[in-house]
Scaffold this active site. Structure first.
Site, PDB file in Angstrom:
ATOM      1  CB  SER A  95      28.461   4.479 -29.423  1.00 29.63           C
ATOM      2  OG  SER A  95      29.045   3.955 -30.588  1.00 29.63           O
ATOM      3  CG  ASP A 196      28.408  -3.284 -28.819  1.00 31.02           C
ATOM      4  OD1 ASP A 196      28.257  -3.133 -30.044  1.00 31.02           O
ATOM      5  OD2 ASP A 196      28.509  -2.326 -28.030  1.00 31.02           O
ATOM      6  CG  HIS A 226      26.351  -0.261 -30.019  1.00 30.43           C
ATOM      7  ND1 HIS A 226      27.571  -0.174 -29.379  1.00 30.43           N
ATOM      8  CD2 HIS A 226      26.164   0.947 -30.627  1.00 30.43           C
ATOM      9  CE1 HIS A 226      28.112   1.004 -29.603  1.00 30.43           C
ATOM     10  NE2 HIS A 226      27.273   1.714 -30.349  1.00 30.43           N
TER      11      HIS A 226
END
Length: 252
Positions: A95, A196, A226
């Site tokens: 991320s 996601d 995610h």
């Protein structure tokens, strides 16, 4: 003294002459990257360092005193420390950690020999994220964004609320990184879940189409959301990232 949550501490595994920096994401902790980091050490023998980003793993109040320069600065510190004592260094992250991975490769090409960003935020925001930033006056906090995980019963150690001021810092980091990505020439493996709910999967294609590496690979994660490093595809991630880094190391 700021108290750090259990399982949010930085970690390090001393292995061979190949160093790997692994970075967690926004409002998350090292818990999200510990399995991948430990397995890269155990299965491939790499020396692995997982920093705790400033303001993370403590409290939202503490996080509110930090910004993207602090987060990037900690990853850079680990990168330089590893590069000073290892033959070569690779970077991976989840991320915002994926964003920081791209950022390091763009800014320090002499240090970063290959990267594997996982679900990186590279300039395209989720609509819900963008809408919060448009509110005037803005709220001080919003509910947390952690634990977007498909596997039942798996929980990410992350804040239950997010300082909106820090969300603006993420936007600056993603925008800066997007504008620098064309400088990336090292081998690049992008990994992203097709489903996601936090970082739009279109970011993966944005990275693939912007970096200028001659070796660019894309792996769609079909069975994770995610936080893929804790999800159903975590061992696939270890396998692909580990073999990718080992391949690049062997070719140097």
């Amino acid at each position: 003294m700021i108290e750090v949550m259990a399982d949010a501490e930085p970690f390090a595994f001393e292995g061979n002459d190949i160093g790997v920096v692994v970075s967690h994401g926004f409002t998350g902790t090292t818990q999200s990257m510990r399995y991948v980091g430990e397995q890269l050490y155990r299965r491939f023998g790499f020396t692995v360092v997982g920093p705790r980003l400033p303001g993370h793993g403590t409290s939202p109040d503490d996080m509110e005193t930090t910004g993207y320069l602090d987060w990037a600065g900690e990853v850079e510190r680990c990168l330089r420390e590893l590069a000073a004592r290892k033959k070569m260094v690779f970077v991976t992250g989840l991320s915002m950690g994926g964003t920081l991975t791209l950022n390091m490769a763009a800014r320090f090409p002499e240090l970063v020999k290959a990267i594997a960003p996982i679900a990186p935020a590279a300039g395209l925001l989720a609509p819900e994220f963008a809408e919060v930033l448009a509110l005037n006056p803005p709220p001080a906090r919003i509910p947390g964004i952690g634990s977007d995980i498909k596997a039942p019963g798996v929980v990410e150690l992350a804040y239950s609320e997010v300082p909106v001021a820090c969300m603006r810092e993420v936007v600056v980091l993603a925008s800066q990184t997007h504008d620098l990505m064309h400088r990336i020439t090292c081998p690049t493996l992008v990994l992203h879940g097709r489903e996601d709910h936090v970082v739009p999967p279109a970011n993966a294609m944005l990275v693939v189409n912007t970096v200028r590496a001659s070796d660019i690979r894309l792996l769609w994660l079909e069975n994770s959301y995610h936080v893929a490093t804790l999800d159903n595809d975590k061992d696939l991630i270890v396998d692909r990232v580990g073999n990718f880094f080992a391949e690049i190391a062997a070719s140097k």
